[in-house]
Design a protein around this motif. Structure first.
Motif, mmCIF file in Angstrom:
data_model
loop_
_atom_site.group_PDB
_atom_site.id
_atom_site.type_symbol
_atom_site.label_atom_id
_atom_site.label_comp_id
_atom_site.label_asym_id
_atom_site.label_seq_id
_atom_site.Cartn_x
_atom_site.Cartn_y
_atom_site.Cartn_z
ATOM 1 N N GLU A 149 0.842 -1.195 0.000
ATOM 2 C CA GLU A 149 0.000 0.000 0.000
ATOM 3 C C GLU A 149 0.876 1.244 0.000
ATOM 4 O O GLU A 149 1.778 1.373 0.827
ATOM 5 C CB GLU A 149 -0.913 0.016 1.228
ATOM 6 C CG GLU A 149 -1.784 1.264 1.308
ATOM 7 C CD GLU A 149 -2.706 1.280 2.514
ATOM 8 O OE1 GLU A 149 -3.457 2.263 2.661
ATOM 9 O OE2 GLU A 149 -2.672 0.315 3.309
ATOM 10 N N THR A 151 1.327 5.186 0.758
ATOM 11 C CA THR A 151 0.712 6.185 1.653
ATOM 12 C C THR A 151 1.196 7.568 1.221
ATOM 13 O O THR A 151 0.716 8.122 0.261
ATOM 14 C CB THR A 151 1.055 5.902 3.124
ATOM 15 O OG1 THR A 151 2.474 5.879 3.306
ATOM 16 C CG2 THR A 151 0.458 4.574 3.579
ATOM 17 N N HIS A 202 -3.102 6.422 8.350
ATOM 18 C CA HIS A 202 -2.770 6.670 6.954
ATOM 19 C C HIS A 202 -3.113 5.477 6.051
ATOM 20 O O HIS A 202 -3.029 5.599 4.825
ATOM 21 C CB HIS A 202 -1.274 6.973 6.806
ATOM 22 C CG HIS A 202 -0.817 8.133 7.622
ATOM 23 N ND1 HIS A 202 -1.107 9.447 7.309
ATOM 24 C CD2 HIS A 202 -0.090 8.180 8.780
ATOM 25 C CE1 HIS A 202 -0.581 10.249 8.205
ATOM 26 N NE2 HIS A 202 0.048 9.511 9.108
ATOM 27 N N ARG A 203 -3.477 4.367 6.643
ATOM 28 C CA ARG A 203 -3.698 3.150 5.866
ATOM 29 C C ARG A 203 -5.167 3.007 5.491
ATOM 30 O O ARG A 203 -6.055 3.233 6.308
ATOM 31 C CB ARG A 203 -3.188 1.936 6.622
ATOM 32 C CG ARG A 203 -1.716 2.045 7.005
ATOM 33 C CD ARG A 203 -1.092 0.706 7.250
ATOM 34 N NE ARG A 203 -1.199 -0.159 6.091
ATOM 35 C CZ ARG A 203 -0.815 -1.431 6.074
ATOM 36 N NH1 ARG A 203 -0.281 -1.965 7.171
ATOM 37 N NH2 ARG A 203 -0.949 -2.170 4.993
ATOM 38 N N LYS A 204 -5.384 2.610 4.240
ATOM 39 C CA LYS A 204 -6.746 2.463 3.729
ATOM 40 C C LYS A 204 -7.065 1.040 3.291
ATOM 41 O O LYS A 204 -8.212 0.740 2.956
ATOM 42 C CB LYS A 204 -6.953 3.395 2.522
ATOM 43 C CG LYS A 204 -6.522 4.850 2.756
ATOM 44 C CD LYS A 204 -7.274 5.491 3.906
ATOM 45 C CE LYS A 204 -6.812 6.946 4.107
ATOM 46 N NZ LYS A 204 -7.438 7.563 5.304
ATOM 47 N N THR A 205 -6.058 0.151 3.274
ATOM 48 C CA THR A 205 -6.266 -1.224 2.820
ATOM 49 C C THR A 205 -5.687 -2.187 3.854
ATOM 50 O O THR A 205 -5.061 -1.779 4.835
ATOM 51 C CB THR A 205 -5.567 -1.480 1.472
ATOM 52 O OG1 THR A 205 -4.142 -1.564 1.679
ATOM 53 C CG2 THR A 205 -5.865 -0.365 0.473
#
Length: 375
Positions: A149, A151, A202-205
């Motif tokens: 991922e 960021t 900050h993480r979306k997955t």
């Protein structure tokens, strides 16, 4: 954006005071080493005449020139000091003193006597180095992998370093190194866990790896290795004149104050290269380096090497990074929407006749590139 709190401002003023204190001490120390005749000659050649020249001559602390080319201060630096234009100079000098402290504390013997400890998580991938070195391109390539991922330039490592510095018993620049070196394995594990907890926002997955692309984290390689020993560290490097010229012509929204002066840029790049060479020696194999020019010349081979270092299988999507629609919030946001091209590699040559101060400050780092001169 980041909210600047009163505490942040207080910390900034404190850091300036530290830098000025060290600057004064270093200049006075160097003053004792040079001959008076040489200084008189320097004054006659560089200062000139008039009221301003007299102010420079009689200013109380710089009685000599600094002979270390990594700092490179001479009498021509004094007008900026007198006029209060201290920010770029302070940032470059602060980085130099931080780097010297890090090299003195975190030796091969230190790491040999401090095995284990830290948080075992292998999820972070750090991309470090100079701004405008190809780091955004590397992030975009890796973020196209199904296990990674992307960021942005995360502030958490720098924040943790400031928190450790606040625990130091002295006001010396780089004193946080001593605090870090004294931490127990349990405390280092807690440090790594705090980093992971703070970066969750900050993480979306749920991908197993994520990228932290703060370039200035090269000053915190020791912390990263001690707190997160299984994290990957990638050093993005570009030809010193190409990289520094690209920085010089870039207007940053905030920070990177060293980039507005060619001499300060050269000092900063020099200190970065020599610090990374130190960690290559004391932590062999821990840092993977990608040279921008080699990435342009043989993209697939360099991408395969990069993925292999990260323990990831090759995926063709990484070569089609320019098709990604993920948001990019750095100065290279437009370039990474295009296939790799060579246009920027030699751009600095059109302005080479104006780059002598940069070349002088880079010193042997420029001549040796892509190798590293002996320290």
């Amino acid at each position: 954006g980041l909210v600047v709190t009163c505490q942040d401002e207080k910390s900034q003023h404190k850091n300036k005071a530290k830098a000025l204190k060290v600057l004064r001490a270093r200049l006075l120390e160097q003053a004792q080493a040079e001959q008076r005749a040489r200084i008189d000659q320097e004054r006659g050649n560089q200062v000139g005449t008039g009221e301003r020249a007299e102010k420079i001559r009689t200013y109380n602390f710089p009685q000599n020139r600094v002979t270390d080319h990594r700092i490179g201060l001479t009498l021509h630096s004094l007008p900026a000091i007198l006029d209060g234009e201290l920010e770029p100079l302070i940032e470059a000098l602060t980085t130099h003193f931080q780097a010297e402290r890090l090299k003195a504390v975190f030796t091969r013997g230190f790491f040999a006597s401090h095995p284990g400890g830290g948080c075992p998580a292998a999820s972070p991938i750090f991309i470090i180095g100079m701004p405008r070195s190809g780091s955004t391109l590397l992030e975009q390539i890796l973020a196209c992998h199904s296990a990674v991922e992307g960021t942005t330039e995360l502030p958490e490592i720098i924040t943790l370093a400031r928190e450790l510095r606040d625990l130091a018993e002295t006001d010396d620049i780089g004193a946080y190194s001593d605090v870090l070196a004294a931490m127990s394995p349990e405390a280092l594990r807690g440090l790594g866990e705090r980093y992971l907890e703070r970066t969750l926002v900050h993480r979306k997955t749920n991908r197993p790896h994520f990228i932290d692309k703060m370039p200035n984290n090269f000053l915190h390689v020791a912390m990263i290795h001690l707190a997160l020993p299984n994290a990957k560290i990638i050093d993005a490097r570009r030809h010193p004149l190409a990289c520094c010229f690209s920085n010089f012509k870039q207007h940053y929204a905030r920070g990177q104050r060293f980039s507005y002066d060619l001499t300060d840029l050269g000092r900063y790049y020099h200190d970065y290269v020599m610090l990374m060479a130190h960690f290559d020696g004391v932590l062999p194999g821990s840092i993977h380096r990608v040279f921008y020019e080699q990435l342009v010349d043989d993209t697939e081979a360099e991408v395969r090497r990069l993925l292999d270092y990260c323990g990831l299988p090759f995926e063709p999507a990484c070569l089609r990074f320019f098709e990604s629609e993920r948001p990019v919030r750095t100065a290279s946001s437009e370039q990474v929407r295009l296939p790799i091209y060579r246009d920027g590699i030699e751009q600095w040559r059109h302005f080479e006749s104006w780059l002598d101060p940069l070349k002088a400050a880079l010193g042997p780092v420029l001549d040796a590139y892509p190798a590293v001169p002996e320290s």
